[in-house]
Scaffold this active site. Structure first.
Site, PDB file in Angstrom:
ATOM      1  N   PHE A 166       0.843  -1.196   0.000  1.00  0.00           N
ATOM      2  CA  PHE A 166       0.000   0.000   0.000  1.00  0.00           C
ATOM      3  C   PHE A 166       0.873   1.239   0.000  1.00  0.00           C
ATOM      4  O   PHE A 166       1.826   1.329   0.781  1.00  0.00           O
ATOM      5  CB  PHE A 166      -0.922   0.015   1.236  1.00  0.00           C
ATOM      6  CG  PHE A 166      -2.026  -0.986   1.114  1.00  0.00           C
ATOM      7  CD1 PHE A 166      -1.761  -2.339   1.177  1.00  0.00           C
ATOM      8  CD2 PHE A 166      -3.337  -0.578   0.907  1.00  0.00           C
ATOM      9  CE1 PHE A 166      -2.765  -3.286   1.027  1.00  0.00           C
ATOM     10  CE2 PHE A 166      -4.350  -1.515   0.759  1.00  0.00           C
ATOM     11  CZ  PHE A 166      -4.067  -2.868   0.818  1.00  0.00           C
ATOM     12  N   ALA A 167       0.552   2.171  -0.885  1.00  0.00           N
ATOM     13  CA  ALA A 167       1.311   3.416  -0.954  1.00  0.00           C
ATOM     14  C   ALA A 167       0.317   4.552  -1.124  1.00  0.00           C
ATOM     15  O   ALA A 167      -0.020   4.948  -2.233  1.00  0.00           O
ATOM     16  CB  ALA A 167       2.298   3.359  -2.110  1.00  0.00           C
ATOM     17  N   VAL A 168      -0.180   5.020   0.001  1.00  0.00           N
ATOM     18  CA  VAL A 168      -1.236   6.037   0.004  1.00  0.00           C
ATOM     19  C   VAL A 168      -0.643   7.361   0.472  1.00  0.00           C
ATOM     20  O   VAL A 168       0.157   7.389   1.411  1.00  0.00           O
ATOM     21  CB  VAL A 168      -2.402   5.591   0.921  1.00  0.00           C
ATOM     22  CG1 VAL A 168      -3.472   6.672   0.996  1.00  0.00           C
ATOM     23  CG2 VAL A 168      -2.998   4.279   0.431  1.00  0.00           C
ATOM     24  N   LYS A 213      12.304   6.986   8.619  1.00  0.00           N
ATOM     25  CA  LYS A 213      10.972   7.583   8.681  1.00  0.00           C
ATOM     26  C   LYS A 213      10.960   8.764   9.635  1.00  0.00           C
ATOM     27  O   LYS A 213      11.382   8.663  10.773  1.00  0.00           O
ATOM     28  CB  LYS A 213       9.959   6.531   9.120  1.00  0.00           C
ATOM     29  CG  LYS A 213       8.543   7.056   9.182  1.00  0.00           C
ATOM     30  CD  LYS A 213       7.538   5.992   8.841  1.00  0.00           C
ATOM     31  CE  LYS A 213       7.445   4.935   9.928  1.00  0.00           C
ATOM     32  NZ  LYS A 213       6.472   3.910   9.538  1.00  0.00           N
ATOM     33  N   GLU A 261      -1.612  -4.618  13.642  1.00  0.00           N
ATOM     34  CA  GLU A 261      -0.579  -5.504  14.190  1.00  0.00           C
ATOM     35  C   GLU A 261      -1.067  -6.243  15.442  1.00  0.00           C
ATOM     36  O   GLU A 261      -0.732  -7.413  15.644  1.00  0.00           O
ATOM     37  CB  GLU A 261       0.689  -4.710  14.509  1.00  0.00           C
ATOM     38  CG  GLU A 261       1.852  -5.582  14.912  1.00  0.00           C
ATOM     39  CD  GLU A 261       3.165  -4.815  14.877  1.00  0.00           C
ATOM     40  OE1 GLU A 261       3.824  -4.814  13.828  1.00  0.00           O
ATOM     41  OE2 GLU A 261       3.513  -4.195  15.908  1.00  0.00           O
ATOM     42  N   ASP A 279       4.568  -3.909   4.336  1.00  0.00           N
ATOM     43  CA  ASP A 279       4.627  -2.449   4.464  1.00  0.00           C
ATOM     44  C   ASP A 279       5.469  -1.909   3.310  1.00  0.00           C
ATOM     45  O   ASP A 279       6.377  -2.590   2.826  1.00  0.00           O
ATOM     46  CB  ASP A 279       5.350  -2.044   5.765  1.00  0.00           C
ATOM     47  CG  ASP A 279       4.426  -1.979   6.968  1.00  0.00           C
ATOM     48  OD1 ASP A 279       3.290  -2.469   6.873  1.00  0.00           O
ATOM     49  OD2 ASP A 279       4.861  -1.437   8.008  1.00  0.00           O
ATOM     50  N   TYR A 287       3.315   8.306   1.271  1.00  0.00           N
ATOM     51  CA  TYR A 287       4.082   7.061   1.231  1.00  0.00           C
ATOM     52  C   TYR A 287       4.423   6.656  -0.186  1.00  0.00           C
ATOM     53  O   TYR A 287       5.394   5.941  -0.405  1.00  0.00           O
ATOM     54  CB  TYR A 287       3.325   5.940   1.960  1.00  0.00           C
ATOM     55  CG  TYR A 287       3.552   5.954   3.458  1.00  0.00           C
ATOM     56  CD1 TYR A 287       3.422   7.128   4.188  1.00  0.00           C
ATOM     57  CD2 TYR A 287       3.901   4.794   4.143  1.00  0.00           C
ATOM     58  CE1 TYR A 287       3.637   7.138   5.557  1.00  0.00           C
ATOM     59  CE2 TYR A 287       4.113   4.803   5.509  1.00  0.00           C
ATOM     60  CZ  TYR A 287       3.982   5.979   6.214  1.00  0.00           C
ATOM     61  OH  TYR A 287       4.196   5.980   7.567  1.00  0.00           O
TER      62      TYR A 287
HETATM   63  C1  2GW Z   1       0.883   5.544   8.306  1.00  0.00           C
HETATM   64  C2  2GW Z   1       1.092   6.183   9.493  1.00  0.00           C
HETATM   65  C3  2GW Z   1       1.018   7.574   9.591  1.00  0.00           C
HETATM   66  C4  2GW Z   1       0.747   8.276   8.472  1.00  0.00           C
HETATM   67  C5  2GW Z   1       0.551   7.645   7.299  1.00  0.00           C
HETATM   68  C6  2GW Z   1       0.579   6.260   7.204  1.00  0.00           C
HETATM   69  C7  2GW Z   1       0.398   5.613   5.954  1.00  0.00           C
HETATM   70  C8  2GW Z   1       0.558   4.239   5.847  1.00  0.00           C
HETATM   71  C9  2GW Z   1       0.137   6.353   4.787  1.00  0.00           C
HETATM   72  O1  2GW Z   1      -0.027   7.576   4.774  1.00  0.00           O
HETATM   73  N1  2GW Z   1       0.067   5.722   3.586  1.00  0.00           N
HETATM   74  C10 2GW Z   1       0.231   4.390   3.512  1.00  0.00           C
HETATM   75  O2  2GW Z   1       0.201   3.846   2.407  1.00  0.00           O
HETATM   76  N2  2GW Z   1       0.435   3.642   4.642  1.00  0.00           N
HETATM   77  C11 2GW Z   1       0.581   2.163   4.505  1.00  0.00           C
HETATM   78  O3  2GW Z   1       0.376   1.542   5.758  1.00  0.00           O
HETATM   79  C12 2GW Z   1       2.000   1.835   4.061  1.00  0.00           C
HETATM   80  O4  2GW Z   1       1.988   0.676   3.269  1.00  0.00           O
HETATM   81  C13 2GW Z   1       2.681   1.579   5.380  1.00  0.00           C
HETATM   82  O5  2GW Z   1       3.870   0.831   5.228  1.00  0.00           O
HETATM   83  C14 2GW Z   1       1.586   0.855   6.145  1.00  0.00           C
HETATM   84  C15 2GW Z   1       1.714   0.886   7.687  1.00  0.00           C
HETATM   85  O6  2GW Z   1       2.062   2.180   8.134  1.00  0.00           O
HETATM   86  P1  2GW Z   1       3.502   2.481   8.717  1.00  0.00           P
HETATM   87  O7  2GW Z   1       4.496   1.736   7.864  1.00  0.00           O
HETATM   88  O8  2GW Z   1       3.733   3.918   8.858  1.00  0.00           O
HETATM   89  O9  2GW Z   1       3.419   1.837  10.124  1.00  0.00           O
HETATM   90  P2  2GW Z   1       4.643   1.231  11.019  1.00  0.00           P
HETATM   91  O10 2GW Z   1       5.893   1.126  10.197  1.00  0.00           O
HETATM   92  O11 2GW Z   1       4.729   1.975  12.278  1.00  0.00           O
HETATM   93  O12 2GW Z   1       4.134  -0.210  11.209  1.00  0.00           O
HETATM   94  C16 2GW Z   1       3.643  -1.154  12.090  1.00  0.00           C
HETATM   95  O13 2GW Z   1       2.438  -0.791  12.750  1.00  0.00           O
HETATM   96  C17 2GW Z   1       1.328  -0.525  11.875  1.00  0.00           C
HETATM   97  C18 2GW Z   1       0.107  -0.263  12.720  1.00  0.00           C
HETATM   98  O14 2GW Z   1       0.265   0.881  13.488  1.00  0.00           O
HETATM   99  C19 2GW Z   1       1.056  -1.681  10.939  1.00  0.00           C
HETATM  100  O15 2GW Z   1       0.614  -2.803  11.662  1.00  0.00           O
HETATM  101  C20 2GW Z   1       2.323  -2.045  10.182  1.00  0.00           C
HETATM  102  O16 2GW Z   1       2.094  -3.180   9.369  1.00  0.00           O
HETATM  103  C21 2GW Z   1       3.434  -2.345  11.167  1.00  0.00           C
HETATM  104  O17 2GW Z   1       4.631  -2.600  10.447  1.00  0.00           O
HETATM  105 MN    MN Z   2       6.079   0.334   8.278  1.00  0.00          MN
END
Ligand code: 2GW
Ligand code: MN
Length: 295
Positions: free
Chosen positions: A65-67, A288, A246, A156, A70
């Protein structure tokens, strides 16, 4: 009751020679109490795995996902590095979910690798973007994946492949050990602590990272559907699990044991620094700036 190393179906000791010691790791846990192997560097022969799966002519789906930001920040690096390291030599179908399909970079892809883009909404709460992945994955498995692939990985986007992420990672139900917690006592695990949430866990087995999970499409379909239902039930009760999807994933894996675990090599946070038991990095967290991306 753990299998002996030579009882693993694809253990190299079965075909290479009888010196099983060459193919075991004594410094790390290589098997769970329910008998699932934990895959570490040094435990497998990559060529043997690749050839085994080439003969089966499998296709592996990869969802990402790339929203919003991202997409600009991470997608290109994610895809170009996946071309170099993810299931090289196998058939791969990428599924990119984004709010702006026109911005998806055109990556040069190897033969037998294709990419489909799907448009999704940009939810205003990032927690929803993250959690609704479960619903989208469940839907795409029904409408597309099950007709084209046998295995699926869901990742992710904020990470980069830097080493082999190959067929040794395939299994019926695959979970990843979170790099922060794999050596820590259970006391530190950040399970959901609220008994009102469906994700509530008192004591679990491991702490799994939601940045990587996979398996056969049948098993991942079940996982994503059940996690999504649980997320919706929480929403009706006005609760949200501590770590969103998660937390629900961890609950699911507690009740439905994964058949294969990946060591933290498969999603390493480089800023942890040197660890003697981490021999290779395969996928690493991208940098990040939370303040910037989470606004
Ligand atoms: C996420 C957080 C804050 C702002 C934006 C986003 C966001 C996430 C976004 O704007 N656009 C988007 O495409 N995403 C997707 O969601 C993207 O694929 C991203 O890798 C995924 C999870 O968000 P992420 O990577 O910022 O969260 P992490 O790295 O802190 O990940 C862990 O915790 C998450 C739940 O809070 C999920 O479970 C994730 O799978 C975990 O690795
Ligand atoms: Mn992530």
């Amino acid at each position: 009751k753990c299998p002996l190393p030579h009882e693993y179906p694809l253990h190299p000791g079965n075909h290479v020679d009888n010196s099983l010691d060459l193919w075991s790791r004594t410094d790390v846990q290589t098997c769970t109490y329910w008998g699932a192997p934990i895959i570490w560097d040094g435990m497998f022969d990559p060529e043997y795995y690749d050839e085994f799966y080439r003969k089966q002519n499998i296709t592996v789906a990869l969802t990402v996902f790339a929203v919003g930001r991202y997409l600009d920040l991470y997608l290109e690096k994610f895809l170009t590095s996946a071309e170099q390291h993810f299931m090289v030599g196998q058939r791969v179908v990428y599924y990119v979910f984004t709010d702006s399909p026109e911005k998806v970079p055109k990556i040069k892809m190897a033969a037998f690798r294709t990419l489909f883009t799907f448009k999704v909404e940009k939810y205003s709460r990032w927690q929803d973007v993250s959690m609704l992945r479960m619903k989208m994955i469940s839907d795409i498995i029904d409408s597309h994946v099950r007709h084209h692939a046998q295995y699926i990985f869901c990742l992710d986007v904020d990470q980069t492949f830097v080493g082999r992420f190959g067929t040794e990672a395939l299994g019926d139900m695959v979970a990843l050990l979170h790099s922060f917690y794999y050596r820590r006592p259970k006391f530190f695990y950040t399970y959901d602590q609220n008994p009102k949430s469906t994700a509530y866990i008192k004591t679990g087995d491991m702490y799994y990272h939601a940045a990587v999970f996979g398996g056969t499409w049948q098993r991942v379909k079940n996982l994503t559907q059940i996690c999504y239902d649980a997320i919706m039930q929480d929403k009706m009760n006005h609760v949200e699990a501590l770590w969103h999807d998660e937390s629900h994933l961890n609950k699911y894996f507690l009740l439905n044991k994964p058949t294969k675990l990946l060591s933290p090599e498969y999603c390493w946070a480089e800023y942890i620094g040197y660890r003697r038991d981490i021999h290779v990095h395969r996928l690493v967290w991208a940098e990040k700036n939370y303040k910037f991306v989470r606004q």
